[in-house]
Design a protein around this motif. Structure first.
Motif, PDB file in Angstrom:
ATOM      1  N   ARG A  63      18.513  16.332 -37.406  1.00 50.81           N
ATOM      2  CA  ARG A  63      18.428  15.554 -36.176  1.00 50.81           C
ATOM      3  C   ARG A  63      19.708  15.736 -35.383  1.00 50.81           C
ATOM      4  O   ARG A  63      20.792  15.746 -35.952  1.00 50.81           O
ATOM      5  N   ASP A 180       7.142  27.375 -46.701  1.00 47.96           N
ATOM      6  CA  ASP A 180       6.789  26.355 -45.714  1.00 47.96           C
ATOM      7  C   ASP A 180       5.712  26.860 -44.755  1.00 47.96           C
ATOM      8  O   ASP A 180       5.570  28.069 -44.574  1.00 47.96           O
ATOM      9  N   ARG A 204       0.551  21.962 -41.688  1.00 48.41           N
ATOM     10  CA  ARG A 204      -0.038  20.768 -41.104  1.00 48.41           C
ATOM     11  C   ARG A 204      -1.267  21.063 -40.238  1.00 48.41           C
ATOM     12  O   ARG A 204      -2.184  20.253 -40.133  1.00 48.41           O
ATOM     13  N   GLU A 240      -1.711  12.339 -42.542  1.00 45.47           N
ATOM     14  CA  GLU A 240      -1.555  11.172 -41.672  1.00 45.47           C
ATOM     15  C   GLU A 240      -2.464  10.005 -42.022  1.00 45.47           C
ATOM     16  O   GLU A 240      -2.313   8.919 -41.481  1.00 45.47           O
TER      17      GLU A 240
HETATM   18  P1  C2E Z   1       8.849  21.744 -41.054  1.00 49.68           P
HETATM   19  O1  C2E Z   1       9.884  22.245 -41.983  1.00 49.68           O
HETATM   20  O2  C2E Z   1       7.465  22.205 -41.262  1.00 49.68           O
HETATM   21  O3  C2E Z   1       8.965  20.152 -41.151  1.00 49.68           O
HETATM   22  C1  C2E Z   1       7.884  19.292 -41.008  1.00 49.68           C
HETATM   23  C2  C2E Z   1       7.819  18.739 -39.608  1.00 49.68           C
HETATM   24  O4  C2E Z   1       6.599  17.992 -39.467  1.00 49.68           O
HETATM   25  C3  C2E Z   1       8.930  17.766 -39.266  1.00 49.68           C
HETATM   26  O5  C2E Z   1       9.172  17.849 -37.879  1.00 49.68           O
HETATM   27  C4  C2E Z   1       8.294  16.416 -39.610  1.00 49.68           C
HETATM   28  O6  C2E Z   1       8.876  15.331 -38.941  1.00 49.68           O
HETATM   29  C5  C2E Z   1       6.888  16.657 -39.127  1.00 49.68           C
HETATM   30  N1  C2E Z   1       5.908  15.810 -39.807  1.00 49.68           N
HETATM   31  C6  C2E Z   1       5.969  15.310 -41.040  1.00 49.68           C
HETATM   32  N2  C2E Z   1       4.859  14.592 -41.336  1.00 49.68           N
HETATM   33  C7  C2E Z   1       4.083  14.656 -40.239  1.00 49.68           C
HETATM   34  C8  C2E Z   1       2.788  14.106 -39.927  1.00 49.68           C
HETATM   35  O7  C2E Z   1       2.149  13.423 -40.715  1.00 49.68           O
HETATM   36  N3  C2E Z   1       2.286  14.393 -38.677  1.00 49.68           N
HETATM   37  C9  C2E Z   1       2.992  15.141 -37.783  1.00 49.68           C
HETATM   38  N4  C2E Z   1       2.423  15.346 -36.593  1.00 49.68           N
HETATM   39  N5  C2E Z   1       4.208  15.673 -38.052  1.00 49.68           N
HETATM   40  C10 C2E Z   1       4.729  15.432 -39.274  1.00 49.68           C
HETATM   41  P2  C2E Z   1      10.642  17.984 -37.289  1.00 49.68           P
HETATM   42  O8  C2E Z   1      11.603  17.145 -38.072  1.00 49.68           O
HETATM   43  O9  C2E Z   1      10.547  17.781 -35.815  1.00 49.68           O
HETATM   44  O10 C2E Z   1      11.008  19.492 -37.585  1.00 49.68           O
HETATM   45  C11 C2E Z   1      10.296  20.538 -36.990  1.00 49.68           C
HETATM   46  C12 C2E Z   1      10.686  21.858 -37.586  1.00 49.68           C
HETATM   47  O11 C2E Z   1      12.047  22.166 -37.300  1.00 49.68           O
HETATM   48  C13 C2E Z   1      10.591  21.902 -39.109  1.00 49.68           C
HETATM   49  O12 C2E Z   1       9.255  22.090 -39.529  1.00 49.68           O
HETATM   50  C14 C2E Z   1      11.488  23.066 -39.417  1.00 49.68           C
HETATM   51  O13 C2E Z   1      10.815  24.273 -39.212  1.00 49.68           O
HETATM   52  C15 C2E Z   1      12.553  22.928 -38.365  1.00 49.68           C
HETATM   53  N6  C2E Z   1      13.706  22.240 -38.973  1.00 49.68           N
HETATM   54  C16 C2E Z   1      13.967  20.929 -39.121  1.00 49.68           C
HETATM   55  N7  C2E Z   1      15.150  20.728 -39.730  1.00 49.68           N
HETATM   56  C17 C2E Z   1      15.644  21.962 -40.003  1.00 49.68           C
HETATM   57  C18 C2E Z   1      16.866  22.447 -40.630  1.00 49.68           C
HETATM   58  O14 C2E Z   1      17.722  21.683 -41.125  1.00 49.68           O
HETATM   59  N8  C2E Z   1      17.034  23.799 -40.688  1.00 49.68           N
HETATM   60  C19 C2E Z   1      16.103  24.669 -40.193  1.00 49.68           C
HETATM   61  N9  C2E Z   1      16.351  25.971 -40.305  1.00 49.68           N
HETATM   62  N10 C2E Z   1      14.956  24.249 -39.621  1.00 49.68           N
HETATM   63  C20 C2E Z   1      14.732  22.912 -39.517  1.00 49.68           C
END
Ligand code: C2E
Ligand code: MG
Ligand code: MG
Ligand code: MG
Length: 277
Positions: A63, A180, A204, A240
């Motif tokens: 974040r 992933d 997802r 969800e």
């Molecule tokens: P991801 O690794 O596939 O992470 C899952 C994303 O889906 C997260 O979004 C999470 O908040 C969201 N999510 C979880 N449960 C649900 C659900 O029930 N419904 C919906 N609609 N969404 C859900 P977030 O946190 O916005 O992260 C998006 C992407 O950004 C991540 O997808 C990942 O690819 C990347 N990301 C996040 N943090 C990091 C990091 O520290 N390093 C890297 N390289 N990429 C990151």
């Protein structure tokens, strides 16, 4: 008419490009200082055993709260960080912060779960990545088996042999590996077995319309079968509601993650949810 459509299309495209350019300039400039200004934070989302609904781990999600821009979602700033070459620094910060938190939880008597860190495609391509992972583990004395790394299909497909070697070294450090967003990239199933990954995460997009969508159900079921055949744990993301959870359990999915069980939250909020042993 065709001409007009053509022109509109060009116009829309360049507006989009302008937006991207602006994002790159504005976000990029702020992003360069985000680490030193302490604007980054990790949130943690629980992952549960599908049957018992016991917490097996947490996914660390980056974040960024910028004083000027407010909170910027990772989907927006990570691609920019990547293209500006800032990802090694951000990635290192994430890795070390997750290990620090893991150690802190462990010291508080909180054990028996994993913490998963996301790796960007470029991170695996860096020659020093194994050393960086080893350093983070040693610095924070991360117990074997507690750290997990989430990779994407595309990150495995470039320099396959080199990546394979690096992953083997990382695994030897006691780190487990997850794939992933599985199903959205174009990894060949033949490659899958070569990497000795521990977990597949069903993307997802295949979970969203369960249990109603027959095609998605077939895809999810197939991923479970392939994963199990290759001795991998299969997890689903984006769960969800209860119907999706029950359906995924029924088809043999091992782990569930999604808003139904908990949104990503800061460590202090997470602690209230899982008591010490
Ligand atoms: P991801 O690794 O596939 O992470 C899952 C994303 O889906 C997260 O979004 C999470 O908040 C969201 N999510 C979880 N449960 C649900 C659900 O029930 N419904 C919906 N609609 N969404 C859900 P977030 O946190 O916005 O992260 C998006 C992407 O950004 C991540 O997808 C990942 O690819 C990347 N990301 C996040 N943090 C990091 C990091 O520290 N390093 C890297 N390289 N990429 C990151
Ligand atoms: Mg992930
Ligand atoms: Mg994912
Ligand atoms: Mg995803």
């Amino acid at each position: 008419r065709a001409k007009r459509e053509g022109r509109d299309t060009v116009c829309e495209f360049s507006t989009l490009q302008m937006q991207e350019l602006e994002d790159r300039l504005v976000l990029g400039a702020r992003l360069r200082e985000a680490v030193s200004r302490d604007e980054l934070q990790l949130h943690y989302q629980p992952q549960l055993a599908a049957g018992s609904r016991r917490i097996t781990g947490f996914e660390a999600l980056l974040r960024w709260n910028s004083p000027d821009l407010g909170s910027v979602p990772p989907g927006r700033f990570i691609p920019i960080a990547e293209s500006l070459g800032l990802m090694p620094e951000l990635g290192l910060w994430v890795l070390n912060e997750a290990c620090r938190q893991l150690r802190a939880w462990h010291d508080q008597g909180r054990e028996g779960f994993t913490v998963a860190v996301n790796f960007s495609a470029h991170q695996l391509q860096r020659p020093d990545i194994v050393d960086r992972v080893r350093e983070a583990i040693e610095r924070h004395q991360v117990p074997r088996g507690m750290l997990e790394i989430e990779l994407t299909e595309s990150s495995l497909m470039e320099n396959v042999d080199r990546v394979k070697g690096r992953l083997a070294e990382i695994k030897a450090l006691g780190v487990s590996l997850s794939l992933d967003d599985f199903g959205t990239g174009y990894s060949s199933l033949a490659y899958l077995k070569q990497f000795s990954l521990d977990k597949l995460k069903i993307d997802r997009s295949f979970v969203k319309d369960l249990p109603g969508d027959a095609a998605d159900a077939a895809i999810a079921r197939t991923i479970v079968a392939v994963g199990h055949e290759l001795k991998m744990v299969v997890a689903a993301e984006g769960v969800e509601n209860q119907e999706q959870a029950d359906f995924l359990l029924e088809m043999g999915c091992d782990e569930l993650q999604g808003y139904h069980f908990g949104r990503p939250a800061p460590a202090v909020e997470i602690e209230a949810r899982f008591p010490r042993d």
